[in-house]
Design a protein around this motif. Structure first.
Motif, PDB file in Angstrom:
ATOM      1  N   ALA A 239       0.824  -1.204   0.000  1.00  0.00           N
ATOM      2  CA  ALA A 239       0.000   0.000   0.000  1.00  0.00           C
ATOM      3  C   ALA A 239       0.863   1.261   0.000  1.00  0.00           C
ATOM      4  CB  ALA A 239      -0.936  -0.005   1.201  1.00  0.00           C
ATOM      5  N   ILE A 240       1.951   1.274   0.762  1.00  0.00           N
ATOM      6  CA  ILE A 240       2.844   2.441   0.774  1.00  0.00           C
ATOM      7  C   ILE A 240       3.502   2.626  -0.583  1.00  0.00           C
ATOM      8  CG2 ILE A 240       4.971   3.359   1.782  1.00  0.00           C
ATOM      9  CD1 ILE A 240       4.205   2.049   4.401  1.00  0.00           C
ATOM     10  N   TRP A 241       3.920   1.540  -1.198  1.00  0.00           N
ATOM     11  CA  TRP A 241       4.554   1.625  -2.516  1.00  0.00           C
ATOM     12  C   TRP A 241       3.585   2.188  -3.555  1.00  0.00           C
ATOM     13  CZ3 TRP A 241       9.597   0.436  -3.865  1.00  0.00           C
ATOM     14  CH2 TRP A 241       9.872   0.382  -5.219  1.00  0.00           C
ATOM     15  N   MET A 242       2.353   1.711  -3.548  1.00  0.00           N
ATOM     16  CA  MET A 242       1.360   2.210  -4.496  1.00  0.00           C
ATOM     17  C   MET A 242       0.975   3.655  -4.200  1.00  0.00           C
ATOM     18  SD  MET A 242      -1.043  -1.206  -4.624  1.00  0.00           S
ATOM     19  CE  MET A 242      -2.280  -0.432  -5.651  1.00  0.00           C
ATOM     20  N   MET A 243       0.793   3.986  -2.934  1.00  0.00           N
ATOM     21  CA  MET A 243       0.369   5.340  -2.576  1.00  0.00           C
ATOM     22  C   MET A 243       1.453   6.361  -2.905  1.00  0.00           C
ATOM     23  SD  MET A 243      -2.492   6.510  -1.283  1.00  0.00           S
ATOM     24  CE  MET A 243      -3.155   5.200  -0.255  1.00  0.00           C
ATOM     25  N   LYS A 244       2.698   5.999  -2.740  1.00  0.00           N
ATOM     26  CA  LYS A 244       3.782   6.923  -3.070  1.00  0.00           C
ATOM     27  C   LYS A 244       3.806   7.239  -4.558  1.00  0.00           C
ATOM     28  CE  LYS A 244       8.390   7.905  -3.810  1.00  0.00           C
ATOM     29  NZ  LYS A 244       9.195   7.809  -5.049  1.00  0.00           N
ATOM     30  N   ASN A 245       3.551   6.241  -5.399  1.00  0.00           N
ATOM     31  CA  ASN A 245       3.507   6.478  -6.842  1.00  0.00           C
ATOM     32  C   ASN A 245       2.344   7.380  -7.223  1.00  0.00           C
ATOM     33  OD1 ASN A 245       5.764   4.849  -7.283  1.00  0.00           O
ATOM     34  ND2 ASN A 245       4.527   2.997  -7.454  1.00  0.00           N
ATOM     35  N   PHE A 246       1.199   7.205  -6.592  1.00  0.00           N
ATOM     36  CA  PHE A 246       0.064   8.087  -6.866  1.00  0.00           C
ATOM     37  C   PHE A 246       0.336   9.510  -6.379  1.00  0.00           C
ATOM     38  CE2 PHE A 246      -2.478   4.035  -6.844  1.00  0.00           C
ATOM     39  CZ  PHE A 246      -2.872   4.118  -8.166  1.00  0.00           C
ATOM     40  N   MET A 247       1.003   9.643  -5.246  1.00  0.00           N
ATOM     41  CA  MET A 247       1.263  10.967  -4.688  1.00  0.00           C
ATOM     42  C   MET A 247       2.309  11.720  -5.509  1.00  0.00           C
ATOM     43  SD  MET A 247       1.907  11.810  -0.655  1.00  0.00           S
ATOM     44  CE  MET A 247       0.419  10.889  -0.245  1.00  0.00           C
ATOM     45  N   ASP A 248       3.181  11.028  -6.189  1.00  0.00           N
ATOM     46  CA  ASP A 248       4.170  11.703  -7.033  1.00  0.00           C
ATOM     47  C   ASP A 248       3.524  12.454  -8.192  1.00  0.00           C
ATOM     48  OD1 ASP A 248       6.225  10.824  -5.449  1.00  0.00           O
ATOM     49  OD2 ASP A 248       6.708   9.084  -6.706  1.00  0.00           O
ATOM     50  N   SER A 249       2.330  12.059  -8.596  1.00  0.00           N
ATOM     51  CA  SER A 249       1.672  12.706  -9.733  1.00  0.00           C
ATOM     52  C   SER A 249       1.006  14.031  -9.354  1.00  0.00           C
ATOM     53  CB  SER A 249       0.628  11.764 -10.339  1.00  0.00           C
ATOM     54  OG  SER A 249      -0.373  11.450  -9.394  1.00  0.00           O
ATOM     55  N   VAL A 250       0.889  14.343  -8.086  1.00  0.00           N
ATOM     56  CA  VAL A 250       0.297  15.609  -7.652  1.00  0.00           C
ATOM     57  C   VAL A 250       1.378  16.682  -7.669  1.00  0.00           C
ATOM     58  CG1 VAL A 250      -0.917  16.808  -5.795  1.00  0.00           C
ATOM     59  CG2 VAL A 250      -1.376  14.385  -6.227  1.00  0.00           C
ATOM     60  N   PRO A 251       1.186  17.812  -8.370  1.00  0.00           N
ATOM     61  CA  PRO A 251       2.222  18.842  -8.437  1.00  0.00           C
ATOM     62  C   PRO A 251       2.544  19.431  -7.074  1.00  0.00           C
ATOM     63  CG  PRO A 251       0.549  19.187 -10.135  1.00  0.00           C
ATOM     64  CD  PRO A 251       0.022  18.130  -9.220  1.00  0.00           C
ATOM     65  N   VAL A 252       3.832  19.604  -6.799  1.00  0.00           N
ATOM     66  CA  VAL A 252       4.261  20.177  -5.521  1.00  0.00           C
ATOM     67  C   VAL A 252       3.929  21.665  -5.455  1.00  0.00           C
ATOM     68  CG1 VAL A 252       6.246  20.409  -3.960  1.00  0.00           C
ATOM     69  CG2 VAL A 252       6.113  18.464  -5.514  1.00  0.00           C
ATOM     70  N   SER A 253       3.826  22.323  -6.600  1.00  0.00           N
ATOM     71  CA  SER A 253       3.550  23.762  -6.607  1.00  0.00           C
ATOM     72  C   SER A 253       2.213  24.102  -5.977  1.00  0.00           C
ATOM     73  CB  SER A 253       3.595  24.285  -8.044  1.00  0.00           C
ATOM     74  OG  SER A 253       2.690  23.578  -8.860  1.00  0.00           O
ATOM     75  N   LEU A 254       1.263  23.164  -6.010  1.00  0.00           N
ATOM     76  CA  LEU A 254      -0.012  23.420  -5.351  1.00  0.00           C
ATOM     77  C   LEU A 254       0.156  23.503  -3.839  1.00  0.00           C
ATOM     78  CD1 LEU A 254      -2.312  21.010  -7.414  1.00  0.00           C
ATOM     79  CD2 LEU A 254      -2.005  23.472  -7.697  1.00  0.00           C
ATOM     80  N   GLU A 255       0.986  22.650  -3.287  1.00  0.00           N
ATOM     81  CA  GLU A 255       1.252  22.717  -1.846  1.00  0.00           C
ATOM     82  C   GLU A 255       2.045  23.974  -1.501  1.00  0.00           C
ATOM     83  OE1 GLU A 255       2.553  18.823  -0.175  1.00  0.00           O
ATOM     84  OE2 GLU A 255       2.443  18.195  -2.270  1.00  0.00           O
ATOM     85  N   GLU A 256       2.983  24.337  -2.357  1.00  0.00           N
ATOM     86  CA  GLU A 256       3.754  25.553  -2.081  1.00  0.00           C
ATOM     87  C   GLU A 256       2.866  26.791  -2.067  1.00  0.00           C
ATOM     88  OE1 GLU A 256       6.642  25.471  -5.148  1.00  0.00           O
ATOM     89  OE2 GLU A 256       7.944  23.977  -4.156  1.00  0.00           O
ATOM     90  N   ALA A 257       1.869  26.810  -2.944  1.00  0.00           N
ATOM     91  CA  ALA A 257       0.932  27.936  -2.930  1.00  0.00           C
ATOM     92  C   ALA A 257       0.138  27.977  -1.627  1.00  0.00           C
ATOM     93  CB  ALA A 257      -0.012  27.834  -4.127  1.00  0.00           C
ATOM     94  N   SER A 258      -0.246  26.827  -1.096  1.00  0.00           N
ATOM     95  CA  SER A 258      -0.962  26.818   0.189  1.00  0.00           C
ATOM     96  C   SER A 258      -0.040  27.189   1.339  1.00  0.00           C
ATOM     97  CB  SER A 258      -1.567  25.433   0.419  1.00  0.00           C
ATOM     98  OG  SER A 258      -0.544  24.446   0.567  1.00  0.00           O
ATOM     99  N   TRP A 259       1.238  26.840   1.247  1.00  0.00           N
ATOM    100  CA  TRP A 259       2.175  27.238   2.299  1.00  0.00           C
ATOM    101  C   TRP A 259       2.349  28.761   2.329  1.00  0.00           C
ATOM    102  CZ3 TRP A 259       6.294  23.122   0.580  1.00  0.00           C
ATOM    103  CH2 TRP A 259       5.821  21.841   0.925  1.00  0.00           C
ATOM    104  N   VAL A 260       2.312  29.375   1.147  1.00  0.00           N
ATOM    105  CA  VAL A 260       2.408  30.833   1.110  1.00  0.00           C
ATOM    106  C   VAL A 260       1.215  31.470   1.810  1.00  0.00           C
ATOM    107  CG1 VAL A 260       2.433  32.837  -0.442  1.00  0.00           C
ATOM    108  CG2 VAL A 260       3.828  30.829  -0.967  1.00  0.00           C
ATOM    109  N   ASP A 261       0.057  30.827   1.695  1.00  0.00           N
ATOM    110  CA  ASP A 261      -1.142  31.347   2.352  1.00  0.00           C
ATOM    111  C   ASP A 261      -1.202  31.022   3.830  1.00  0.00           C
ATOM    112  OD1 ASP A 261      -1.967  32.388  -0.037  1.00  0.00           O
ATOM    113  OD2 ASP A 261      -3.177  30.643  -0.580  1.00  0.00           O
ATOM    114  N   GLY A 262      -0.188  30.318   4.345  1.00  0.00           N
ATOM    115  CA  GLY A 262      -0.130  30.049   5.780  1.00  0.00           C
ATOM    116  C   GLY A 262      -0.548  28.661   6.191  1.00  0.00           C
ATOM    117  N   ALA A 263      -0.802  27.764   5.270  1.00  0.00           N
ATOM    118  CA  ALA A 263      -1.201  26.405   5.622  1.00  0.00           C
ATOM    119  C   ALA A 263       0.006  25.593   6.054  1.00  0.00           C
ATOM    120  CB  ALA A 263      -1.882  25.734   4.430  1.00  0.00           C
ATOM    121  N   SER A 264      -0.209  24.685   6.956  1.00  0.00           N
ATOM    122  CA  SER A 264       0.863  23.795   7.408  1.00  0.00           C
ATOM    123  C   SER A 264       0.991  22.610   6.460  1.00  0.00           C
ATOM    124  CB  SER A 264       0.574  23.299   8.826  1.00  0.00           C
ATOM    125  OG  SER A 264      -0.641  22.557   8.851  1.00  0.00           O
ATOM    126  N   ALA A 265       1.985  21.776   6.718  1.00  0.00           N
ATOM    127  CA  ALA A 265       2.210  20.625   5.853  1.00  0.00           C
ATOM    128  C   ALA A 265       1.051  19.631   5.949  1.00  0.00           C
ATOM    129  CB  ALA A 265       3.526  19.944   6.217  1.00  0.00           C
TER     130      ALA A 265
END
Length: 364
Positions: A239-265
């Motif tokens: 499950a960890i191996w499969m989930m990591k591959n799926f999570m790699d397809s989500v762009p990191v820039s979306l999380e960086e934009a939320s971090w700029v707005d003050g969201a935590s990890a």
């Protein structure tokens, strides 16, 4: 008295692909001699091109350098001496390959459909045997005889409880474990992933002896909760191996934009990453659920009481001690047993929709 006629033999000079013939004509009445020069084509030293535009590269067979006619009529063919008649997997149209692949697919389909046909026919057959046969009289007696709480409903409930608990714990823990492996670069990242993959390859039978001893020491035998925890632990590596591959397809820039707005990890994980990879989560959930639903060995070893045993173990009751098997009841119970998994697949497929839709998520 007329002069004797002089006849010159024709000489053919093969130079550059043409020859000149000098022939002396017959003498006329005045004794003069007329000489005519005619030009005649001769065979080339190099065979003609397959398209008839120039000399060939010498790969065309034939005694005089000219191969058989091209299918389009423009010159000798390159396929000289090769017959296209008969079945060939490498034919240009792929007809042979299509026939071979269709035959293989038909054989595979028959291998899969034969057990299903036996289950369906035997469930309605009062005199079902091990062979496939159309029932002479269709009846529902096999279903009504097993539709009891102890025989069917309670084992199905235990299977649902164990499978849902295992899938829920596994998906939650695998998301938390796959997030740092996907987003952070660490020195031991690759080695840790290979260790996880190695853990997924371990056979469950090799771990049951120490696990059984551990359950005895912690007094977890015949415990549904202990069985759920152990099955979740065994499902985590894949499950960890499969989930990591799926999570790699989500762009990191979306999380960086939320971090700029003050969201935590963790806020970015649960509010941005998880909703975008819900199709991948659904795939992992169905995979773990079906593996837990069909697991026979672990509940058979760790659960003793009939009220705790799932359907995968309860189906063993239809095999008699003296070799007698109730084939009709076994087929009817198999239909009951496979229905929840099919319903779960249809519901998750309808809710999850298609694949990942990341187009337009990142501008530029």
């Amino acid at each position: 008295m007329p002069e004797p006629s002089n006849r010159a033999d024709g000489r053919t000079a093969a130079a550059g692909g043409t020859g000149t013939t000098n022939a002396a004509g017959r003498t006329g009445g005045t004794g003069t001699t007329r000489t005519t020069n005619t030009t005649a084509p001769t065979a080339s030293l190099r065979p003609a091109s397959p398209r008839g535009r120039g000399p060939s590269d010498g790969r065309v067979g034939g005694g005089d350098g000219a191969g058989p006619a091209s299918p389009r009529g423009r010159g000798p063919s390159r396929r000289c001496g090769w017959s296209s008649a008969g079945l060939s997997l490498a034919s240009p149209r792929g007809r042979g390959l299509s026939i071979a692949s269709s035959a293989v697919m038909i054989l595979i389909g028959i291998a899969f459909l034969t057990p299903l046909a036996w289950i369906v026919l035997s469930a309605f057959n009062p005199a079902a045997t091990v062979s496939i046969a159309v029932p002479k009289t269709w009846t529902l007696d096999n279903f009504t005889s097993i539709a009891t709480v102890d025989a069917t409903l309670l084992p199905l409930w235990n299977s649902l409880l164990i499978s849902l608990g295992t899938a829920t714990i596994t998906v939650g823990v695998s998301v938390l474990a796959a997030y740092p492996l996907s987003r952070f670069s660490m020195r031991f990242n690759r080695g840790f992933m290979y260790t996880i993959l190695f853990g997924a390859c371990l056979p469950i039978t090799a771990m049951m002896v120490p696990v059984y001893t551990l359950f005895v020491n912690f007094r977890l035998l015949d415990s549904v909760i202990g069985t759920i925890l152990f099955m979740a632990a065994t499902s985590l590596p894949m499950a960890i191996w499969m989930m990591k591959n799926f999570m790699d397809s989500v762009p990191v820039s979306l999380e960086e934009a939320s971090w700029v707005d003050g969201a935590s990890a963790m806020t970015a994980l649960w509010r941005i990453v998880v909703p975008l990879m819900k199709q991948g989560i659904a795939v992992v959930f169905i995979f773990v659920f079906t593996m837990a639903w069909g697991n026979f060995f672990v509940p058979f070893v760790l659960l003793f009481s009939p009220e705790h045993q799932p359907a995968a173990v309860a189906i063993y009751n239809f095999f008699g001690a003296n070799g007698t098997i109730a084939y009709g009841k076994l087929a009817a119970f198999s239909i009951f047993y496979s229905t929840p998994v099919l319903l779960l697949y249809l519901v998750v497929q309808r809710r999850a929709g298609g694949g990942f839709a990341m187009a337009g998520a990142v501008k530029g």
